[in-house]
Each structure stands twice: as structure tokens, then as C-alpha cells.
Design a protein around this motif. Sequence first.
Motif, PDB file in Angstrom:
ATOM      1  N   MET A 152       0.851  -1.167   0.000  1.00  0.00           N
ATOM      2  CA  MET A 152       0.000   0.000   0.000  1.00  0.00           C
ATOM      3  C   MET A 152       0.894   1.226   0.000  1.00  0.00           C
ATOM      4  SD  MET A 152      -2.990   1.503   0.134  1.00  0.00           S
ATOM      5  CE  MET A 152      -3.980   0.057   0.058  1.00  0.00           C
ATOM      6  N   ARG A 153       0.608   2.158  -0.859  1.00  0.00           N
ATOM      7  CA  ARG A 153       1.413   3.377  -0.984  1.00  0.00           C
ATOM      8  C   ARG A 153       1.095   4.358   0.151  1.00  0.00           C
ATOM      9  NH1 ARG A 153       2.103   5.669  -6.733  1.00  0.00           N
ATOM     10  NH2 ARG A 153       3.575   3.991  -6.634  1.00  0.00           N
ATOM     11  N   CYS A 154       2.129   4.916   0.758  1.00  0.00           N
ATOM     12  CA  CYS A 154       1.981   5.894   1.831  1.00  0.00           C
ATOM     13  C   CYS A 154       1.409   7.193   1.245  1.00  0.00           C
ATOM     14  CB  CYS A 154       3.333   6.175   2.487  1.00  0.00           C
ATOM     15  SG  CYS A 154       3.303   7.519   3.692  1.00  0.00           S
ATOM     16  N   ASP A 179       6.182   2.755  -1.301  1.00  0.00           N
ATOM     17  CA  ASP A 179       5.386   1.536  -1.481  1.00  0.00           C
ATOM     18  C   ASP A 179       5.541   0.552  -0.325  1.00  0.00           C
ATOM     19  OD1 ASP A 179       4.244   2.241  -3.890  1.00  0.00           O
ATOM     20  OD2 ASP A 179       5.860   1.379  -5.074  1.00  0.00           O
ATOM     21  N   ARG A 238      -1.815   1.206   9.291  1.00  0.00           N
ATOM     22  CA  ARG A 238      -0.509   0.921   8.682  1.00  0.00           C
ATOM     23  C   ARG A 238       0.524   1.948   9.102  1.00  0.00           C
ATOM     24  NH1 ARG A 238      -0.521  -2.455   4.213  1.00  0.00           N
ATOM     25  NH2 ARG A 238      -2.561  -3.280   3.694  1.00  0.00           N
ATOM     26  N   THR A 246      -6.314   2.246   6.179  1.00  0.00           N
ATOM     27  CA  THR A 246      -6.924   1.783   4.931  1.00  0.00           C
ATOM     28  C   THR A 246      -8.113   0.901   5.291  1.00  0.00           C
ATOM     29  OG1 THR A 246      -5.494  -0.174   4.795  1.00  0.00           O
ATOM     30  CG2 THR A 246      -4.732   1.821   3.663  1.00  0.00           C
ATOM     31  N   GLU A 285     -10.724  -2.261   3.611  1.00  0.00           N
ATOM     32  CA  GLU A 285     -10.949  -3.240   2.549  1.00  0.00           C
ATOM     33  C   GLU A 285     -12.382  -3.738   2.664  1.00  0.00           C
ATOM     34  OE1 GLU A 285      -8.195  -6.486   2.754  1.00  0.00           O
ATOM     35  OE2 GLU A 285      -6.494  -5.160   3.111  1.00  0.00           O
TER      36      GLU A 285
END
Length: 169
Positions: A1-3, A9, A29, A40, A42
Motif C-alpha cells: 500500500m502506498r503511503c 510503497d 498501517r 486503509t 478493505e
Amino acid sequence: MRCPFCKSDDSRVVDSRAFDEGLGIRRRRECSECGRRFTTTETSVLFVVKRSGATESFSRAKVVSGVRKACQGRPVGEDDLARLAQQVEDILRAQGSAEIPAMEVGLAILGPLRELDEVAYLRFASVYRSFDTLEDFEAEIALLRAEGDPTGEEPGLTVSPTHKTSHTS
């Protein structure tokens, strides 16, 4: 997951928790590059496959919109419609498929709508099942009556030999 801060990354999950009655996961994260934390979520995506073959995300709002027309003038509130849409989504998700044909969505609406309001159910069913004749309506009403009473007769009503309905005392 990109910051979202430094665009790296590389991040690691610090904490995970279920939300929306287990339909989604919230992850906390931490970026390995800048050390900042971010959240994040999902969720599983449910797609509706239309007759044309096109797909779109399932929408409770579309269910409510379609059913609202059938409930016009009936004692059905917005909360009732929201619960019905949730029931429909639960029914569809229970099938275990990520893609549901549009026809299945309509079928999933019929049961909860019938429990909510039989007149609205008849209105929706008449459009959804393309009732063409008075006999189509009569057959559906007969089914409702038969399933509503184990004897197959509506309480207080009898059918005379001329097939007219009259009240009994």
C-alpha cells in the motif's frame, strides 16, 4: 500500500479490525520510509451483471429507488426501505458469488418486499414478472392468500358457487 504522505510503497500493518458487521476490514498501517501512520479499509465488491452484459457495483440506493415506486402511497417508511435494501444485499452476498445477474437482484427483492407490504409486492412483481393479464394478477393474489393461511382460505371469506367473494358471520 502506498503511503499517502511520502508515496513510498513499503508499509506494514500495525492493527486490523473488522467493521460494518464483518463485511470490511480496517487496517492501521505504518510507513517504513517516513514512519507516519495511516488507515486503509478493505471491503468485498459485489457486482451486478445486467442483461446487456455490462457490470456495475451493487447499490442499496438503487434497490431503495426501485422499491420506493412500488411502495408509493403505502405505509412504508425510509427506515423500512433501508432495512429491505440491507436484507437484499445480505441475501445476495450469502450466495457467495462476486457477480450476480440482475435477475437475481429482483428475485432477492421479492421475498423481503412481500413481508414488508403485500400491495407493494404485487406492484413490484407485476412489473418485474411482466404481468400481462388480469389472470396473472389473480394467480399471484391466489398464491398470496394460499400461503397466508394454511387452509388456503383467507379468514372470514368464502367463495360462493358463482365465484364471488362474500363475508361470513
